[in-house]
Design an enzyme around this catalytic site. Structure first.
Site, mmCIF file in Angstrom:
data_model
loop_
_atom_site.group_PDB
_atom_site.id
_atom_site.type_symbol
_atom_site.label_atom_id
_atom_site.label_comp_id
_atom_site.label_asym_id
_atom_site.label_seq_id
_atom_site.Cartn_x
_atom_site.Cartn_y
_atom_site.Cartn_z
ATOM 1 N N GLN A 97 65.577 64.687 24.222
ATOM 2 C CA GLN A 97 64.506 65.614 23.918
ATOM 3 C C GLN A 97 65.060 66.902 23.319
ATOM 4 O O GLN A 97 64.536 67.431 22.336
ATOM 5 C CB GLN A 97 63.706 65.939 25.186
ATOM 6 N N HIS A 154 65.840 67.556 19.498
ATOM 7 C CA HIS A 154 64.789 67.689 18.486
ATOM 8 C C HIS A 154 64.835 69.041 17.788
ATOM 9 O O HIS A 154 64.534 69.150 16.598
ATOM 10 C CB HIS A 154 63.403 67.503 19.111
ATOM 11 N N GLU A 211 54.300 66.912 27.600
ATOM 12 C CA GLU A 211 54.048 65.916 26.550
ATOM 13 C C GLU A 211 54.591 64.552 27.000
ATOM 14 O O GLU A 211 53.880 63.562 26.988
ATOM 15 C CB GLU A 211 54.755 66.372 25.265
ATOM 16 N N HIS A 212 55.869 64.520 27.393
ATOM 17 C CA HIS A 212 56.491 63.306 27.932
ATOM 18 C C HIS A 212 56.862 63.554 29.384
ATOM 19 O O HIS A 212 57.379 64.615 29.716
ATOM 20 C CB HIS A 212 57.781 62.960 27.186
ATOM 21 N N ASP A 266 59.259 56.726 21.685
ATOM 22 C CA ASP A 266 59.341 57.405 20.387
ATOM 23 C C ASP A 266 59.339 56.405 19.233
ATOM 24 O O ASP A 266 58.874 56.718 18.137
ATOM 25 C CB ASP A 266 60.633 58.233 20.304
ATOM 26 N N HIS A 301 8.383 67.032 19.150
ATOM 27 C CA HIS A 301 9.150 65.955 19.795
ATOM 28 C C HIS A 301 8.208 65.079 20.615
ATOM 29 O O HIS A 301 8.331 63.858 20.635
ATOM 30 C CB HIS A 301 10.222 66.535 20.711
#
Lengths: 430, 430
Positions: A255, A258, A322-323, A356, A415
């Protein structure tokens, strides 16, 4: 990576704050780019390619010959790998198709919903040092399963005016023919407004740098749909004595590599284990080509030593990563307690990099705590669900009173009248 | 309502343009309100209640006694009607639940997804002349089915400092206890940032005036999820000789009475029929209490006389109406050709007001052409779908090569290494 031991619950929110991302004031610059594309179309795109990518682009659209040349450059092992990943991603996303079921809510009142592919979607694929061809699989596969009729890819050209060959190969095998050599905010503008070459789309997907993110935000504000708000990638790992510290360290690093803004979080009830994992991290990071990025990401990162497993899961749900890797003995049980996360990896062999690339789940996931309200990309992201209803004469006889009464209570007489006319007609006919 | 006959396809986009909504420049005003709420919390809310609603609000939260008094005021027919509508809406939205299915994409690689209710959601319910209690049903029912733990309602108090009793009754039967007497942009700010009384939520739903819309846009920009972008309500009707002109006229008016910015569109291949329907409209409008609103909406509205049925459906898909009534002989067939619409009503007895209140489908729908990319509110709107994976040792043996190869091709060595370490461990163990 600093260790925080037994933090008070009242301190969690502050401790879990993401590092403030420096918001470069790009708006003026990006607005200028976008207006130019809106007004001048392709010629603005060519000018920006010279200016930003340092390249003269003759034809903005990738040609058939270029696709063919790209394919020739790919070696067999990579083709096999991509094929296997594609199959898995297809299997997982195919299973997200929903059958239309008609629900008769009241006798004579039949309602259903049908998922229809968004007709025109645009995928932005960053180029540069790491050409993210895996993102084409993650976005292109659900788009084709959804039945999106027009799928457009924009990706920046390199210094030779070419698009990375793996990107072209993957686009081609998915049947995506419209690939354009346009990067940055100008690519977002081109897909949002349309140019002579590039079709206007209804929804935009894909990661990008700050210019791309800023441009996506802007067109979203104008009403164009986008996949989700953007933020730096993140991973949290919850580990206990049953984990393999060297695996955990490798996952944290996968991770961290990145980018320097990536964030990794380690959670455990065992401080000795944490120290062992951090020692492994320090050891493994040295051999990485992207060691500098990883080290700087680790500086922003934290290991939490918690009092109990319950505290661990509560902290993780507050963080909304996120993960999330759960490398604990009872990972199946704890997985049912996850409320806020993008994608969850259970056990010692479920590494994040599997998700991934190749296990089948989508890798476009909510970052920055957005997992509290947003899902990752799925087939849903590429369809609209349209509802339908057919009411018979019996149906309106059964339901008419309900509608009339409620419409009257809301003060909406027309209506009500739409129902009354129908009820009268049925009564007169009988 | 003007008639446009056989327009050229090239003219459609221009002819279908929604009337430009005057964008009042509210940003400065709304920002000031929102900042005040952020800084001062409840005391700002009390001040704005005095300033904007002309009322001193003691307790912002509706009390148990107030709920009880509200219930006492509701007459039995309305209770029965609300109960029936609730049952239908529940039936339709319950059917949207998805079972978790585990997909083994590769032997040893198991992936699934689980829908988890968004923990905290906020519903904005406008007050004023038409208290939209039906919107609480449409938002509150899917929220409770989704399992949202905290459901907060904000709605403006009337001149007596009270909340409309039907709104309170509906909230109560759905089990929503946190109802606050706060309206306007300050309500959106309160739910977005939290105050002493009002919890901060993760996603905001509900219609509102320009202040509310502007505030929702602003917090959305800051990362808070919202239901969908807002725009005036609309209805398109496609009618042929099998329709009942007086029903069609009544349906057009039921949309038009929403407000002067409402838009109605009539499409047919039969000009005589169009004229007959418009004559019916002119006749029916006179008896409506909201005739002025309806008339002014009709001024912005258009009837299209088209060459063929194919042109009709193409035009309608280009328009992407929020509501679409197909009052044609082959409505079942044509329903399968609908690509862009929020909700579709088939045949002569499926009036829009059925869907607005009671048939079971949701009435919170994409307007302004957003149906090209957005769905209406459904159970999906209140959940996140979290993906999970469990990979066994066999699984990583089967998939490892794929991940390693792709990670290497993207230049992400730590991603590769996370797999390599695992493969080596398995080999060493055997």
């Amino acid at each position: 990576m600093k260790i925080i031991s037994k933090p008070l619950r009242s301190e969690w929110i502050n401790l879990l704050k993401r590092p403030e991302i420096e918001q470069l004031s790009l708006e003026t610059e990006v607005t200028a780019i976008m207006n130019a594309v809106k007004l001048e179309g392709d010629s603005a795109l060519r000018r920006f390619a010279e200016q930003f990518d340092g390249v003269k682009v003759e034809s903005l659209q990738v040609s058939l010959a270029e696709f063919q040349q790209a394919e020739d450059k790919i070696e067999l092992p990579l083709k096999i790998a991509i094929h296997q990943a594609r199959t898995n991603i297809e299997r997982f996303h195919q299973a997200q198709r929903e059958e239309t079921r008609i629900i008769e809510t009241t006798p004579g009142v039949r309602c259903w919903s049908r998922a229809v592919g968004i007709e025109k979607v645009g995928l932005y694929i960053p180029g540069g040092s790491a050409p993210l061809f895996s993102t084409i699989l993650m976005l292109g596969i659900p788009a084709t399963i959804a039945g999106c009729k027009e799928i457009v890819i924009c990706t920046p050209p390199d210094a030779k005016g070419e698009v990375n060959h793996v990107i072209l190969y993957v686009a081609r095998i998915l049947g995506i023919k419209k690939v354009f050599k346009v990067g940055g905010a100008q690519a977002i503008a081109a897909m949002a407004y349309g140019t002579e070459s590039i079709p206007k789309v209804y929804k935009l997907f894909g990661p990008g740098n700050q210019y791309v993110t800023s441009a996506k935000k802007m067109v979203n504000r104008e009403g164009l749909a986008i996949d989700m708000p953007a933020g730096p990638s993140e991973l949290a790992i919850w580990a206990d004595e049953t984990c393999n510290p060297s695996f955990v360290a490798a996952d944290l690093l996968s991770q961290a590599e990145h980018g320097s803004d990536s964030q990794v979080v380690l959670v455990s009830t065992n401080e000795k284990l944490i120290k062992k994992i951090l020692a492994e991290v320090a050891h493994q990071v040295e051999i990485l080509p992207r060691a500098d990025l990883a080290k700087s990401a680790l500086e922003n990162s934290v290991a939490f030593c918690m009092n109990s497993n319950d505290d661990c899961i509560d902290l993780l749900n507050e963080y909304a990563p996120e993960h999330l890797i759960i490398a604990c003995e009872d990972s199946d049980y704890w997985s049912t307690k996850v409320i806020n996360a993008g994608s969850v990896f259970l056990g010692n062999y479920s590494c994040e990099s599997a998700g991934d690339y190749a296990s089948g789940t989508n890798h476009t996931l909510p970052t920055n705590g957005f997992a509290k309200a947003y899902s990752g990309v799925s087939l849903d992201s590429f369809v609209k669900k349209i509802t339908f209803q057919r009411i018979s004469a019996d149906g309106i006889l059964n339901l008419g009173f309900v509608i009339e009464t409620m419409a009257e209570a809301e003060g909406l007489w027309a209506h009500k009248n739409a129902v009354t006319l129908r009820l009268n007609k049925i009564k007169n006919d009988n």
